[in-house]
Design an enzyme around this catalytic site. Structure first.
Site, short mmCIF file in Angstrom:
data_model
loop_
_atom_site.label_atom_id
_atom_site.label_comp_id
_atom_site.label_asym_id
_atom_site.label_seq_id
_atom_site.Cartn_x
_atom_site.Cartn_y
_atom_site.Cartn_z
N ASP A 104 0.86 -1.20 0.00
CA ASP A 104 0.00 0.00 0.00
C ASP A 104 0.89 1.25 0.00
OD1 ASP A 104 -0.46 -0.76 3.46
OD2 ASP A 104 0.68 0.95 2.70
N HIS A 119 8.47 -5.77 -1.53
CA HIS A 119 7.56 -6.68 -2.25
C HIS A 119 6.72 -5.93 -3.29
CE1 HIS A 119 7.88 -9.57 1.41
NE2 HIS A 119 8.90 -9.68 0.58
N GLU A 223 1.61 -9.07 19.67
CA GLU A 223 2.07 -10.28 20.39
C GLU A 223 3.59 -10.28 20.46
OE1 GLU A 223 0.10 -13.10 17.85
OE2 GLU A 223 1.60 -12.92 16.27
C1 BV8 Z 1 12.07 -15.61 -2.74
C2 BV8 Z 1 3.50 -9.04 -1.94
C3 BV8 Z 1 13.80 -16.65 -3.98
C4 BV8 Z 1 2.27 -9.52 -2.63
C5 BV8 Z 1 4.29 -10.82 -0.46
C6 BV8 Z 1 9.19 -23.13 -0.36
C7 BV8 Z 1 9.03 -23.04 -1.74
C8 BV8 Z 1 9.26 -21.86 -2.41
C9 BV8 Z 1 9.64 -20.71 -1.72
C10 BV8 Z 1 9.79 -20.80 -0.34
C11 BV8 Z 1 9.58 -22.00 0.33
N1 BV8 Z 1 9.80 -21.76 1.66
C12 BV8 Z 1 10.14 -20.47 1.86
C13 BV8 Z 1 10.15 -19.87 0.65
C14 BV8 Z 1 10.46 -18.45 0.40
C15 BV8 Z 1 9.17 -17.65 0.37
C16 BV8 Z 1 8.54 -17.60 1.74
O1 BV8 Z 1 9.03 -16.92 2.63
N2 BV8 Z 1 7.43 -18.34 1.93
C17 BV8 Z 1 6.74 -18.35 3.22
C18 BV8 Z 1 5.25 -18.60 2.99
C19 BV8 Z 1 7.37 -19.40 4.10
N3 BV8 Z 1 9.55 -16.33 -0.06
C20 BV8 Z 1 9.50 -16.01 -1.36
O2 BV8 Z 1 9.05 -16.75 -2.23
C21 BV8 Z 1 10.10 -14.66 -1.73
N4 BV8 Z 1 10.99 -14.83 -2.85
O3 BV8 Z 1 12.38 -16.18 -1.73
O4 BV8 Z 1 12.76 -15.67 -3.93
C22 BV8 Z 1 13.19 -17.93 -4.48
C23 BV8 Z 1 12.97 -18.11 -5.84
C24 BV8 Z 1 12.41 -19.31 -6.29
C25 BV8 Z 1 12.07 -20.33 -5.38
C26 BV8 Z 1 12.27 -20.14 -4.01
C27 BV8 Z 1 12.82 -18.94 -3.54
C28 BV8 Z 1 9.04 -13.67 -2.15
C29 BV8 Z 1 8.08 -13.43 -1.01
C30 BV8 Z 1 7.19 -12.22 -1.31
C31 BV8 Z 1 5.73 -12.63 -1.31
N5 BV8 Z 1 4.89 -11.42 -1.46
N6 BV8 Z 1 3.62 -9.66 -0.63
C32 BV8 Z 1 1.01 -9.14 -1.90
O5 BV8 Z 1 1.04 -8.42 -0.87
O6 BV8 Z 1 -0.05 -9.56 -2.39
S1 BV8 Z 1 4.37 -11.51 1.07
C33 BV8 Z 1 3.24 -10.78 2.10
O7 BV8 Z 1 3.09 -11.65 3.20
C34 BV8 Z 1 3.68 -9.48 2.71
O8 BV8 Z 1 4.40 -8.68 1.85
C35 BV8 Z 1 4.48 -9.90 3.93
O9 BV8 Z 1 5.83 -10.12 3.60
C36 BV8 Z 1 3.84 -11.21 4.28
C37 BV8 Z 1 2.86 -11.03 5.42
O10 BV8 Z 1 3.61 -10.78 6.53
P1 BV8 Z 1 3.25 -9.57 7.50
O11 BV8 Z 1 3.38 -8.28 6.77
O12 BV8 Z 1 4.08 -9.78 8.69
O13 BV8 Z 1 1.72 -9.73 7.85
P2 BV8 Z 1 1.03 -10.85 8.75
O14 BV8 Z 1 -0.43 -10.74 8.50
O15 BV8 Z 1 1.72 -12.17 8.56
O16 BV8 Z 1 1.35 -10.40 10.26
C38 BV8 Z 1 0.82 -9.19 10.75
C39 BV8 Z 1 1.54 -8.91 12.05
O17 BV8 Z 1 1.10 -7.66 12.55
C40 BV8 Z 1 1.25 -9.95 13.13
O18 BV8 Z 1 2.44 -10.24 13.83
C41 BV8 Z 1 0.25 -9.23 14.04
O19 BV8 Z 1 0.38 -9.64 15.40
C42 BV8 Z 1 0.69 -7.79 13.89
N7 BV8 Z 1 -0.36 -6.79 14.07
C43 BV8 Z 1 -1.66 -6.87 13.65
N8 BV8 Z 1 -2.30 -5.71 13.99
C44 BV8 Z 1 -1.37 -4.90 14.58
C45 BV8 Z 1 -0.14 -5.58 14.65
N9 BV8 Z 1 0.97 -5.05 15.21
C46 BV8 Z 1 0.87 -3.80 15.73
N10 BV8 Z 1 -0.28 -3.09 15.71
C47 BV8 Z 1 -1.41 -3.60 15.16
N11 BV8 Z 1 -2.56 -2.88 15.16
#
Ligand code: BV8
Ligand code: ZN
Length: 248
Positions: A104, A119, A223
């Site tokens: 955003d 991202h 958390e």
């Molecule tokens: C890569 C953009 C090299 C799009 C996003 C197995 C197979 C293949 C790949 C992998 C694998 N295992 C791991 C991987 C790597 C993979 C990965 O990490 N997977 C995860 C699922 C394990 N990563 C990738 O693929 C990355 N590229 O590694 O390239 C490669 C090449 C080929 C093959 C392998 C590797 C690319 C990752 C980018 C994905 N795109 N976003 C879109 O937005 O639509 S990810 C997206 O999810 C976000 O950008 C962010 O990164 C993630 C979400 O995380 P958060 O932002 O933390 O949000 P979340 O909801 O999880 O948590 C919110 C937090 O806020 C909580 O803690 C909550 O308590 C807190 N909160 C809530 N309210 C409040 C608060 N805190 C304070 N105040 C509040 N009010």
């Protein structure tokens, strides 16, 4: 002395500060996090399944419709008090940077400049086939109700389908963004990690990279997400309350 007081002193005495943010910083602006239950049409989908090139190939209208809906949500949202803190701190003469996982534009609308989007961003789509950036007309941005499947527009150059210019799973992060983030994160005195669950790599490695480079790490989250390091402070609470309190 409380962690809040120690965090405030660390911030006020730092020359350079990086804010590393995730979906949690935009939650109080009304943008659902990835852990929140999605609403309406999207409730039955897992974001991680929609954020892939495979999902787009299989059903471009579903994925394009989801991003249109998210872009619509973002335009309806306002930056909250947490988004304003980096530019308020920068106004005191410190070097302040924002590195975000969010797609955003709330940091920019809150006055932050040079925001590093690891991202990508919702702002501009690109062609799925030839990667050429594209502009959308007003009618191409229209969202019905709570969102629906919408056929993506076509690229003017090669007639390929347009996609959001965001990083999907298994796609590499933009090289420049990662390089810039590394320069910031390895030279700052304080890294404030706000509203991120630390699940998605390589972005999730950033807090530990900052710690290893000698920074003080301040977590702000609902958390406990701390990594059990001596140079770390865990501030439990909502971003829009905790972050402004750090400037008092
Ligand atoms: C890569 C953009 C090299 C799009 C996003 C197995 C197979 C293949 C790949 C992998 C694998 N295992 C791991 C991987 C790597 C993979 C990965 O990490 N997977 C995860 C699922 C394990 N990563 C990738 O693929 C990355 N590229 O590694 O390239 C490669 C090449 C080929 C093959 C392998 C590797 C690319 C990752 C980018 C994905 N795109 N976003 C879109 O937005 O639509 S990810 C997206 O999810 C976000 O950008 C962010 O990164 C993630 C979400 O995380 P958060 O932002 O933390 O949000 P979340 O909801 O999880 O948590 C919110 C937090 O806020 C909580 O803690 C909550 O308590 C807190 N909160 C809530 N309210 C409040 C608060 N805190 C304070 N105040 C509040 N009010
Ligand atoms: Zn094209």
């Amino acid at each position: 002395m409380s962690d809040m007081q120690r965090a405030s002193i660390a911030l006020q005495s730092a020359r350079s500060v990086v804010f590393f943010t995730g979906a949690g910083i935009s939650a109080e602006s009304g943008i659902p996090t990835f852990r929140d239950k999605l609403a309406g049409l999207w409730a039955r989908y897992d974001p991680q399944r929609l954020e892939t090139a495979e999902a787009f190939r299989a059903n471009p209208a579903l994925v394009w419709g989801w991003y249109l809906w998210r872009r619509h949500q973002t335009t309806q949202a306002q930056p909250n008090a947490a988004h304003l803190v980096p530019s308020r701190l920068a106004a005191t003469g410190r070097q302040v940077s924002v590195v975000t996982q969010n797609i955003d534009d709330l940091h920019e609308r809150a006055g932050s400049v040079g925001v590093v989007h690891l991202h990508g961003s919702l702002a501009h789509p690109k062609c799925f086939a030839c990667h050429r950036p594209a502009e959308l007309s007003e009618e191409q941005l229209v969202v019905q109700g709570d969102g629906e499947e919408v056929e993506p527009p076509r690229c003017r150059r090669c007639n390929g389908k347009l996609r959001p210019a965001v990083v999907w799973f298994k796609e590499d992060l933009p090289r420049t963004a990662w390089k810039t983030a590394m320069e910031m994160v390895t030279t700052c005195q304080v890294l404030v990690s706000v509203g991120t669950s630390g699940i998605v790599t390589p972005a999730a490695d950033i807090p530990e990279i900052a710690l290893a480079a000698g920074a003080t790490l301040i977590h702000v989250n609902l958390e406990d997400v701390s990594l059990d390091n001596a140079n770390e402070l865990m501030l439990i609470g909502s971003a829009s309350e905790v972050l402004p309190a750090l400037l008092k």
